[in-house]
Design an enzyme around this catalytic site. Structure first.
Site, short mmCIF file in Angstrom:
data_model
loop_
_atom_site.label_atom_id
_atom_site.label_comp_id
_atom_site.label_asym_id
_atom_site.label_seq_id
_atom_site.Cartn_x
_atom_site.Cartn_y
_atom_site.Cartn_z
CG LEU A 44 -1.85 1.20 1.38
CD1 LEU A 44 -2.70 1.44 0.14
CD2 LEU A 44 -2.73 1.02 2.62
CG HIS A 45 2.95 2.61 -3.04
ND1 HIS A 45 2.64 1.31 -3.39
CD2 HIS A 45 3.30 3.23 -4.20
CE1 HIS A 45 2.81 1.15 -4.68
NE2 HIS A 45 3.20 2.30 -5.21
CG MET A 46 -1.75 6.86 -1.93
SD MET A 46 -2.89 7.95 -1.04
CE MET A 46 -2.30 7.70 0.63
#
Length: 383
Positions: free
Chosen positions: A217-219
């Site tokens: 999970l990352h942006m």
């Protein structure tokens, strides 16, 4: 559908041992509700921007990145959409090889590269909202579990940057979630946007099968000194805080912070993306500053705009020569792979490439109907 994490939460960070060497604590008083318009001269720099850029610059000086980030050739492609094209051939050749992704719901694999394995020199700082009781414990479906290790949200450099200040926001890093948005991660993204006073700060999320290259999970977040059409374009109201973006080649949904709260809009977007996840629908989320919906481009009434595109799944299909169609491309920022394409690209060609990511109209319209109904149900519960 709930996102499953690995059974064993990583507690021994090894290379992340000094994760808490710098924590950027903040509260709602640090939020910047209004940013300067493009063309305004009185531009203030927030504490968040100072910390991020100064630490990013230091990493560049120390050679932590895979390549130097010199001045990028930039041109605005002639046409009403004013696509911002940038020549960035090094990112196309020097970035880490993407992981093999076959499904939007592909499980996290601790044996593959993930962000618990990055070196400490790549970590800029971690984020902590002192207003949030969740900072004292892990949050599971909105409930704080103080017995678990506190959730950690970190900011790390992207070693293959596409623009100045390009970082990765890694929410809940110690939960080891796959690349699937949680309500907390959306909230962290929105709060990061509110901490920046820069009108060109952007945040983007690529789901699996929508050009995410790491299944953790990352942006993405970065600074772009160019205005984009999605900052001020008209959108169509669908009701219940949901709007539709139709001016771009790939249609999608639009939301704004104006008239709601971070918690409320994060909950709505999460409900929609959870529906996408459960139905194996690839998607991209873009967060930017812009005018309040319905206001003209020159308006001083500014807010945070969010765009969410359901789109065709990308699984090993042919990649266009000019650019990939991930989140920033859908928003009108086009990192171009080679010099020839950079100089010859037209709006018509860009439209065709981006439109190819669109779902068939019948499928998109069914999704739209479901999204509006979910928003209606959620709205009725909060009234």
């Amino acid at each position: 559908m709930k996102v499953k994490c690995v059974e064993k939460v990583l507690r021994n960070y090894s290379s992340m041992a000094d994760l808490d060497s710098f924590v950027l604590s903040y509260c709602s008083d640090d939020f910047v509700p209004q940013t300067a318009r493009w063309g305004d001269q009185d531009v203030k720099v927030s504490k968040f921007d100072k910390e991020l850029t100064s630490r990013w610059d230091e990493c560049m000086e120390k050679g932590v990145f895979r390549y130097d980030m010199q001045h990028l050739d930039t041109r605005v492609v002639p046409g009403p959409k004013a696509y911002v094209a940038q020549l960035n051939s090094l990112r196309a050749t020097e970035r880490r090889k993407p992981q093999t992704i076959m499904s939007v719901s592909q499980p996290f694999n601790p044996d593959l590269f993930n962000f618990t394995k990055v070196g400490t020199k790549e970590i800029l700082f971690s984020l902590q909202n002192t207003d949030d009781s969740a900072s004292n414990g892990a949050t599971v479906n909105g409930t704080v579990d103080s017995a678990q290790e506190p959730e950690r949200h970190i900011i790390i450099i992207n070693v293959s940057p596409l623009e100045y200040g390009h970082v990765l926001i890694v929410p809940q890093v110690n939960r080891c979630y796959p690349q699937v948005l949680t309500e907390t991660s959306i909230k962290v993204g929105l709060e990061s946007m509110l901490l920046s006073s820069h009108r060109g700060f952007r945040i983007g999320f690529n789901s699996l099968c929508a050009y995410a290259s790491v299944n953790h999970l990352h942006m993405h977040a970065y600074y772009l000194e160019q205005q984009l059409l999605v900052e001020y374009c008209d959108v169509k109201s669908l009701g219940h805080h949901v709007h539709e973006l139709t001016i771009m080649p790939c249609h999608g949904f639009a939301f704004q912070l104006h008239g709601t709260t971070v918690t409320q809009i994060a909950r709505l977007i999460h409900k929609v993306t959870n529906y996408f996840y459960a139905n194996d629908i690839a998607h991209n989320l873009f967060i930017t500053r812009g005018t309040v919906f319905g206001e003209p481009q020159s308006s001083t009434k500014r807010t945070i705009r969010m765009y969410l595109w359901p789109r065709k799944k990308f699984i090993g299909t042919k990649v266009p020569d000019e650019f990939n169609v991930a989140v920033i491309e859908l928003a009108g920022h086009l990192p171009i792979k080679d010099d020839s394409s950079f100089h010859s690209l037209t709006e018509e060609t860009a439209d065709q490439i981006i439109a190819d990511a669109s779902l068939p109209l019948e499928e998109y319209n069914q999704i739209k109907t479901n999204v509006v109904e979910m928003a209606r149900q959620l709205d009725s519960k909060t009234q």
